[in-house]
Design a protein around this motif. Structure first.
Motif, PDB file in Angstrom:
ATOM      1  N   ASN A   1      -4.542   5.632  -2.984  1.00  0.00           N
ATOM      2  CA  ASN A   1      -3.693   4.546  -2.499  1.00  0.00           C
ATOM      3  C   ASN A   1      -2.922   4.006  -3.707  1.00  0.00           C
ATOM      4  O   ASN A   1      -3.503   3.342  -4.566  1.00  0.00           O
ATOM      5  N   ASP A   2      -1.640   4.344  -3.764  1.00  0.00           N
ATOM      6  CA  ASP A   2      -0.797   3.973  -4.919  1.00  0.00           C
ATOM      7  C   ASP A   2      -0.297   2.532  -4.717  1.00  0.00           C
ATOM      8  O   ASP A   2       0.872   2.291  -4.425  1.00  0.00           O
ATOM      9  N   VAL A   3      -1.220   1.583  -4.876  1.00  0.00           N
ATOM     10  CA  VAL A   3      -0.885   0.162  -4.663  1.00  0.00           C
ATOM     11  C   VAL A   3       0.182  -0.267  -5.679  1.00  0.00           C
ATOM     12  O   VAL A   3       0.103   0.082  -6.856  1.00  0.00           O
TER      13      VAL A   3
ATOM     14  N   SER B   1       3.992  -2.405 -12.746  1.00  0.00           N
ATOM     15  CA  SER B   1       3.852  -2.711 -11.317  1.00  0.00           C
ATOM     16  C   SER B   1       2.916  -1.737 -10.611  1.00  0.00           C
ATOM     17  O   SER B   1       2.425  -2.009  -9.517  1.00  0.00           O
ATOM     18  N   LYS B   2       2.677  -0.579 -11.240  1.00  0.00           N
ATOM     19  CA  LYS B   2       1.843   0.471 -10.655  1.00  0.00           C
ATOM     20  C   LYS B   2       0.437   0.501 -11.257  1.00  0.00           C
ATOM     21  O   LYS B   2      -0.427   1.209 -10.762  1.00  0.00           O
ATOM     22  N   SER B   3       0.265  -0.231 -12.361  1.00  0.00           N
ATOM     23  CA  SER B   3      -0.950  -0.031 -13.162  1.00  0.00           C
ATOM     24  C   SER B   3      -1.833  -1.259 -13.294  1.00  0.00           C
ATOM     25  O   SER B   3      -2.756  -1.287 -14.114  1.00  0.00           O
TER      26      SER B   3
ATOM     27  N   HIS C   1       0.864  -1.197   0.000  1.00  0.00           N
ATOM     28  CA  HIS C   1       0.000   0.000   0.000  1.00  0.00           C
ATOM     29  C   HIS C   1       0.892   1.236   0.000  1.00  0.00           C
ATOM     30  O   HIS C   1       2.034   1.177   0.466  1.00  0.00           O
ATOM     31  N   GLU C   2       0.375   2.344  -0.517  1.00  0.00           N
ATOM     32  CA  GLU C   2       1.055   3.644  -0.426  1.00  0.00           C
ATOM     33  C   GLU C   2       0.003   4.737  -0.265  1.00  0.00           C
ATOM     34  O   GLU C   2      -0.680   5.083  -1.227  1.00  0.00           O
ATOM     35  N   ALA C   3      -0.123   5.285   0.945  1.00  0.00           N
ATOM     36  CA  ALA C   3      -1.093   6.357   1.201  1.00  0.00           C
ATOM     37  C   ALA C   3      -0.573   7.673   0.619  1.00  0.00           C
ATOM     38  O   ALA C   3       0.578   8.036   0.859  1.00  0.00           O
ATOM     39  N   GLU C   4      -1.429   8.361  -0.155  1.00  0.00           N
ATOM     40  CA  GLU C   4      -0.964   9.606  -0.777  1.00  0.00           C
ATOM     41  C   GLU C   4      -2.066  10.664  -0.866  1.00  0.00           C
ATOM     42  O   GLU C   4      -3.238  10.344  -1.093  1.00  0.00           O
ATOM     43  N   LEU C   5      -1.658  11.912  -0.710  1.00  0.00           N
ATOM     44  CA  LEU C   5      -2.555  13.031  -0.976  1.00  0.00           C
ATOM     45  C   LEU C   5      -2.700  13.171  -2.491  1.00  0.00           C
ATOM     46  O   LEU C   5      -1.694  13.234  -3.204  1.00  0.00           O
TER      47      LEU C   5
HETATM   48 MG    MG Z   1       3.578   6.242  -4.658  1.00  0.00          MG
END
Ligand code: MG
Length: 300
Positions: free
Chosen positions: A178-180, A199-201, A147-151
């Motif tokens: 959330n930049d999973v 990996s991001k998409s 997980h990656e929490a982001e504004l």
């Molecule tokens: Mg990120």
């Protein structure tokens, strides 16, 4: 405090407005407002993207709509019953740009170098899912997913070659992203000199929402607590004040290379505490003023 959101109830698609006094059908309120103002060709704005592009989602504009006497008299009839489903605030952004390495403590945990200028990459818009939808880790993927929490920043009008001083006038508002990330795949691709786009998409790897909060409602986006929990356990807990590159610099830098369009999303980078997620996990990302983005993880 105003928060806008996209919703569906059965076949109806609309924009909701959460205020201190309740939750209202903003699509309908806008139609009444336009009729009251004698607008010759009123538009029915079911999409937040459209609403933001026309300037209908600014704090002062919403205040004006709610203060209009015809809208005011009909407001109780515009209350939304709580049987709606959240959709992503923006339905079809032309792009999602994400910042890499924008918090020192996160750079340290992944053993990266601090970038000299904002470092950005793309997430595919097809990866987006809404609040309370499922993050699906593909059955074939048996390595680490984080997980990656982001504004999240939502662009409100076209921005090309804007200065840092001009940048904030192009922002419609804020949301949570959330930049999973398929972490091992990303590391492997970077080590091989390949792009880390895939990996991001992966489908469902971009939860967004639940709200679009107008830019005027958040006086300082660089002073917000940001927290992520997995099954109630705190994994990320930081403040957006720790961002290395602030929003005006990020927008100015991106707009040197490519035109930002209304509805585009920018994920501003994640703070420290990224960790693996697995099927059955419940992930909650909360940012001060922006609410809580909740998603469960499944295999599929
Ligand atoms: Mg990120």
């Amino acid at each position: 405090m105003f928060r806008l959101f996209a919703y569906t109830t059965g076949r109806t698609f609309g924009v909701g407005l959460e205020t201190d006094d309740g939750v209202f059908d903003y699509t309908h309120a806008l139609e009444i407002y336009q009729k009251a103002k004698g607008v010759a060709t009123p538009i029915s704005a079911n999409f937040l993207q459209v609403i933001s592009e026309f300037g209908f989602c600014s704090g002062p504009f919403i205040r004006g709509v709610l203060a209009e006497s015809w809208v005011k008299s009909k407001l109780s009839g515009l209350t939304l019953k709580p049987n709606y489903r959240f959709e992503t605030p923006i339905a079809r952004p032309s792009k999602i740009i994400a910042m890499g390495r924008n918090y020192h403590a996160h750079i340290k945990e992944l053993k990266h170098e601090t970038p000299k200028a904002p470092l950005f990459f793309c997430k595919s818009p097809s990866a987006m899912i809404s609040h309370e939808s499922e993050i699906v880790i593909p059955n074939w993927l048996d390595t680490r997913v984080d997980h990656e929490a982001e504004l999240g920043v939502v662009i409100g009008k076209q921005a090309k070659n804007v200065t840092q001083e001009e940048a904030m006038s192009c922002v419609a508002g804020y949301t949570i992203i959330n930049d999973v990330t398929a972490r091992d795949m990303q590391k492997g691709d970077i080590a091989a000199g390949d792009p880390w786009f895939r990996s991001k998409s992966i489908d469902t790897f971009c939860p967004v929402g639940p709200y679009l909060v107008p830019v005027e409602e958040i006086p300082d986006p660089h002073a917000l607590n940001i927290k992520l929990t997995v099954n109630g356990e705190v994994r990320q807990n930081a403040n957006t004040s720790a961002m290395i590159f602030k929003i005006p610099e990020i927008i100015a830098e991106i707009s040197r290379y490519l035109t930002l369009e209304a509805g585009d999303l920018i994920a501003t980078g994640t703070p420290e505490g990224v960790s693996p997620i697995k099927a059955g996990d419940e992930i909650e990302v909360s940012i001060e003023g922006l609410g809580t983005l909740k998603n469960t993880v499944v295999r599929g």
